[in-house]
Design an enzyme around this catalytic site. Structure first.
Site, PDB file in Angstrom:
ATOM      1  N   VAL A  94      48.872  42.656  27.323  1.00 28.65           N
ATOM      2  CA  VAL A  94      49.164  41.227  27.200  1.00 28.65           C
ATOM      3  C   VAL A  94      48.385  40.389  28.207  1.00 28.65           C
ATOM      4  O   VAL A  94      47.849  40.887  29.182  1.00 28.65           O
ATOM      5  CB  VAL A  94      50.685  40.969  27.359  1.00 28.65           C
ATOM      6  CG1 VAL A  94      51.463  41.719  26.298  1.00 28.65           C
ATOM      7  CG2 VAL A  94      51.171  41.379  28.749  1.00 28.65           C
ATOM      8  N   GLU A  95      48.357  39.077  27.932  1.00 31.46           N
ATOM      9  CA  GLU A  95      47.689  38.077  28.772  1.00 31.46           C
ATOM     10  C   GLU A  95      46.257  38.469  29.093  1.00 31.46           C
ATOM     11  O   GLU A  95      45.804  38.406  30.237  1.00 31.46           O
ATOM     12  CB  GLU A  95      48.496  37.823  30.058  1.00 31.46           C
ATOM     13  CG  GLU A  95      49.815  37.127  29.789  1.00 31.46           C
ATOM     14  CD  GLU A  95      50.457  36.555  31.034  1.00 31.46           C
ATOM     15  OE1 GLU A  95      49.745  36.295  32.013  1.00 31.46           O
ATOM     16  OE2 GLU A  95      51.680  36.357  31.013  1.00 31.46           O
ATOM     17  N   GLY A  96      45.524  38.874  28.077  1.00 32.22           N
ATOM     18  CA  GLY A  96      44.147  39.322  28.243  1.00 32.22           C
ATOM     19  C   GLY A  96      44.116  40.826  28.400  1.00 32.22           C
ATOM     20  O   GLY A  96      44.381  41.340  29.478  1.00 32.22           O
ATOM     21  N   ARG A 135      49.379  34.684  35.694  1.00 31.85           N
ATOM     22  CA  ARG A 135      48.900  36.050  35.501  1.00 31.85           C
ATOM     23  C   ARG A 135      48.766  36.777  36.841  1.00 31.85           C
ATOM     24  O   ARG A 135      48.891  37.990  36.913  1.00 31.85           O
ATOM     25  CB  ARG A 135      47.553  36.027  34.778  1.00 31.85           C
ATOM     26  CG  ARG A 135      47.008  37.405  34.475  1.00 31.85           C
ATOM     27  CD  ARG A 135      45.836  37.339  33.524  1.00 31.85           C
ATOM     28  NE  ARG A 135      44.821  36.398  33.984  1.00 31.85           N
ATOM     29  CZ  ARG A 135      43.800  35.993  33.236  1.00 31.85           C
ATOM     30  NH1 ARG A 135      43.698  36.408  32.001  1.00 31.85           N
ATOM     31  NH2 ARG A 135      42.911  35.157  33.715  1.00 31.85           N
TER      32      ARG A 135
END
Length: 825
Positions: free
Chosen positions: A501-503, A379
């Site tokens: 996305v990704e949190g 991330r």
């Protein structure tokens, strides 16, 4: 009178000790010496002074003799903490324990060690990495027709798919011994930035296999057999990976995934095989429609105790080949017209052997830890890098377009409203570049930056959205008419994707940055928590005693430092940097102390309730984030040799960040539920009120001028992007034309003066130029210069249009069903 002077001197000595964070016994000694010195100076060694000295000794001894201190203070506090300390779930504990703390820990300390930051090595590319950027990466960019990808095919062309597999674009994180490129995180970031500058679809597809996915998980946790089999196949493209975590009922709350696997035995290929029967429903999975290897997260249960005594094993990760019976994938989502391969996958009672678990059976139940540790690395690179790529592209495009596009006889860059937006583009770009670079550098140093990667992901993508919004405003109609010549429209459409996305950024900002940062980065809280949970009472008392008194001294020091910097406007104090930047470091010292003070206040007063005060948590997280962004900008400025021409960019981004920090702190104080505490903290942090202001118009003018003309500062911002002036790259052509546009402006002014005088009667532009030459207003050379420029810039002014039939969606008939395709006819 002597008593008052003594007390004042004792207070001054105590404040000085707190500011410099001397040890407790040093403070005790300094207090005794101060009392004796003042008493001697006033010849006042009377019983009063003796009693006062005895009092200090009585205070000093309990505080400095550890067995006494533990009995008087640590023991009752330990008993209290065991009762009131909120319980931390197993998943929360894994998240807290995962990853490492880098310089963000210094920023939380209230007294950052700038030497630690400035002595870190400058990120650099190896000769091999630079050759890859200049060779395969440049060649790949030249193959891209983004309109064809996004509008006609809804996919990369077969040639591009083949190229990215053959040239190792999916293998940047795979070691060379497995056939990968083994690039540094910084090189990985620069590749993604360059690809993002030509196609968000392409950069997204390349990012995913190099982020959280099978390759990263195998490298960290896979068995040797799994590594030796899968990694070479992933490196050369024989396997295309995806990783399935998100489902309809578990998005940001990944620990609540309902997908499950039951350990059982089943006959497979004629043999009784120990394995898992999986049922799952996943969506939003990038590369799923074309994947040959699926990484799957699920809750694992062992009701028959075939693996051991435990029945509920927890989150577990497995690798499942696409050919596995019962695995259903192939349909697609369409993420905001950025058609990277993304879709759902499903399965019911899908049986896989037990050795499909990543790392083998002994890794069952360790999936959440594996995810958290790997996610912090991926991330911190993939999403910030992609955002930085399109931010840099926006600078190249918008800076040039604002100089090319004329209204009312002037380049639109000259209008103050446009100039204001250009300043934001330049300043945010400078901050985003520094932030993504700092995040990649942390990974290259061997860190697993859980907090820093959350900061980078959240703020790089948020700032990227602000930049593309301003770029669209400046381009106006040019930006909204989609077509082959539109280089911003797809970026505008796709800007929410990395934010989601990704949190999701709302969750990342409200829960993760400060939620993890307050505990992970704080020098004492995690130690106190571990001490309270220590079963050995003697060790618990020893550890809590050290942490508790360290924490008390830490809090007092931050209160003193915050107030001192507030009343002096951070004009004094040791700081690194040159004459230009030293004031910046002092400001960061002030806000670091203020953050530490407010964090301790919030945690101490609100306790476990702070977990649910997400707005307060988010604002404190903003302060930590902007401290980190400012430190990244200063580090970049030092690494690049303190370039004077970049100072307006640094200044704009810095003042914007500091102003935001101030407003975030003010928001915490104004909304703090315990008002008397808020009043005290406000006095300490803002003794003269809020004094920070956003960047001035004058500074914004300087930033705007830098990004709309050829110079070293603009070159530094757009460096490494795909700006080759090829047929597929209108931004590259526009960037190459900018020097000619600027050089022609004095001639244009002469020509427009002649037109406005009324002496030129023609209406056609080229006829007007000829007439101006005849009248002597411009020379023949100047006429030809303006003619060339007019023809060259026409393509950047014009927009695309279509035959109506070209815009109708194709219809595919499948038996009795009729479904619209992703592409047009």
């Amino acid at each position: 009178m002597s008593t008052i002077i003594t007390l004042v001197c004792v207070a001054i000595a105590g404040l000085a000790c707190a500011y410099f964070r001397v040890r407790l016994w040093h403070w005790s000694l300094a207090t005794i010496i101060t009392i004796l010195a003042v008493g001697l100076g006033f010849h006042a060694l009377t019983p009063m002074w003796v009693l006062l000295g005895i009092f200090v000794v009585l205070v000093a001894l309990p505080l400095n003799v550890r067995p006494i201190r533990r009995a008087l203070f640590a023991a009752p506090v330990l008993k209290l903490f065991k009762k009131v300390l909120p319980k931390i779930s197993a998943t929360e504990q894994v998240a807290l324990d995962a990853g490492t703390v880098g310089f963000e820990g210094e920023l939380f300390s209230g007294k950052p060690d700038w030497t630690r930051l400035l002595t870190e090595p400058k990120p650099h590319l190896s000769a091999e990495e630079q050759a890859f950027l200049d060779g395969p990466c440049e060649e790949l960019c030249a193959m891209v027709d983004d309109w064809k990808i996004t509008h006609e095919l809804a996919d990369l062309t077969p040639e591009i798919w083949d190229y990215i597999k053959r040239r190792g674009f999916f293998a940047m994180i795979i070691p060379k011994r497995y056939g990968g490129l083994e690039f540094s995180a910084y090189a990985h970031s620069m590749v993604l930035q360059k690809l993002s500058s030509i196609s968000a679809t392409l950069s997204s597809l390349v990012a995913v296999p190099n982020s959280l996915g099978p390759a990263e998980l195998l490298l960290q946790y896979g068995s040797e057999e799994q590594k030796n089999y899968y990694l070479p196949r992933l490196a050369d493209g024989r396997e295309v990976p995806c990783f399935a975590l998100t489902g309809p009922y578990a998005g940001s709350d990944a620990t609540s995934i309902p997908d499950y696997g039951i350990v059982c035995k089943q006959t497979l290929e004629g043999k009784e095989t120990l394995g898992i029967k999986l049922t799952f429903d996943k969506r939003y999975i990038t590369l799923a429609p074309v994947a040959t290897l699926v990484g799957l997260a699920f809750q694992m249960f062992d009701p028959e105790h075939l693996l051991g005594d435990k029945e509920d094993l927890g989150i577990t990760l497995a690798l499942i080949p696409r050919a596995t019976p019962g695995l259903a994938i192939g349909r697609r989502h369409l993420p905001l017209n950025i058609p990277f391969q993304n879709g759902p996958l499903h399965g019911k009672d899908v049986f896989v052997p037990i050795d499909t678990l990543i790392g083998g059976p002994h890794m069952a139940g360790h999936g959440w830890r594996m995810l958290v540790e790997c996610l912090s690395v991926g991330r911190g690179i993939s999403l910030p890098s992609n955002a930085t790529g399109f931010v840099r592209l926006a600078v190249a495009a918008t800076g040039a377009y604002a100089r090319i596009r004329k209204q009312f006889g002037l380049a639109v860059a000259r209008f103050e409203g446009v100039e204001e937006a250009l300043a934001r583009i330049g300043g945010y770009a400078y901050a985003t570049i520094a932030l993504s670079r700092a995040s990649a550098a942390a990974v290259d140093r061997g860190e697993k930056p859980a907090v820093a990667s959350a900061i980078a992901k959240c703020h790089a993508t948020d700032l990227g959205r602000e930049v593309i919004r301003d770029a669209m405003d400046i381009h106006g109609g040019k930006g909204i008419q989609l077509g082959p010549s539109n280089y911003l429209g797809r970026m505008w459409q796709g800007a929410p994707i990395p934010i989601t996305v990704e949190g999701a950024n709302i969750m990342t900002r409200s829960l993760m940055i400060f939620g993890q940062g307050a505990i992970r980065c704080h020098p004492w809280i995690l130690k106190e928590m571990h001490a309270v949970r220590e079963p050995d009472r003697t060790r618990a008392l020893r550890d809590l005693d050290e942490a508790l008194f360290g924490h008390v001294g830490f809090g007092i020091s931050n209160a003193v430092r915050a107030f001192w910097f507030g009343i002096t406007f951070a004009k004094f104090g040791r700081a690194p940097g040159d004459a230009y930047t030293r004031r910046y470091y002092r400001k960061l010292n002030r806000y670091s102390a203020a953050l530490a003070l407010l964090s301790d206040t919030a945690m101490g007063v609100l306790g476990g309730k702070l977990k649910f005060k997400e707005k307060i948590s988010a604002r404190l997280g903003d302060v930590l984030s902007y401290l980190y962004i400012c430190s990244a900008m200063l580090k970049r400025y030092e690494d690049e040799g303190r370039p004077e021409i970049e100072r307006p960019l640094l200044a704009w981004a810095f003042h914007e960040s500091v102003w935001r920090m101030q407003m975030a702190l003010d928001g915490v104080i104004r909304n703090f539920p315990v008002r008397p505490v808020a009043w005290v903290v406000h006095t300490l942090v803002f003794p003269f009120g809020r004094r920070e202001v956003p960047p001035s118009d004058r500074l914004g003018h300087r930033v705007s001028a830098l990004i709309t003309a050829p110079n070293a500062a603009r070159d530094a911002i757009v460096a490494g992007m795909y700006l080759t002036p090829t047929a597929n790259n209108p931004v590259g052509r526009m960037h190459a034309l900018l020097p000619d546009v600027v050089a022609a402006e004095p001639v244009e002014r002469k020509f427009l003066k002649a037109v406005k005088s009324g002496s030129i009667k023609a209406h056609d532009y080229f006829a007007q130029l000829a007439e101006a030459e005849q009248l002597g207003a411009i020379s023949e050379t100047e006429r030809k210069q303006l003619e060339r420029l007019r023809r060259a810039t026409a393509e950047f002014i014009n927009v695309d249009d279509f035959d109506p039939a070209e815009l109708r969606a194709a219809v595919i008939h499948e038996g009795a069903d009729s479904k619209r395709s992703l592409h047009v006819a």
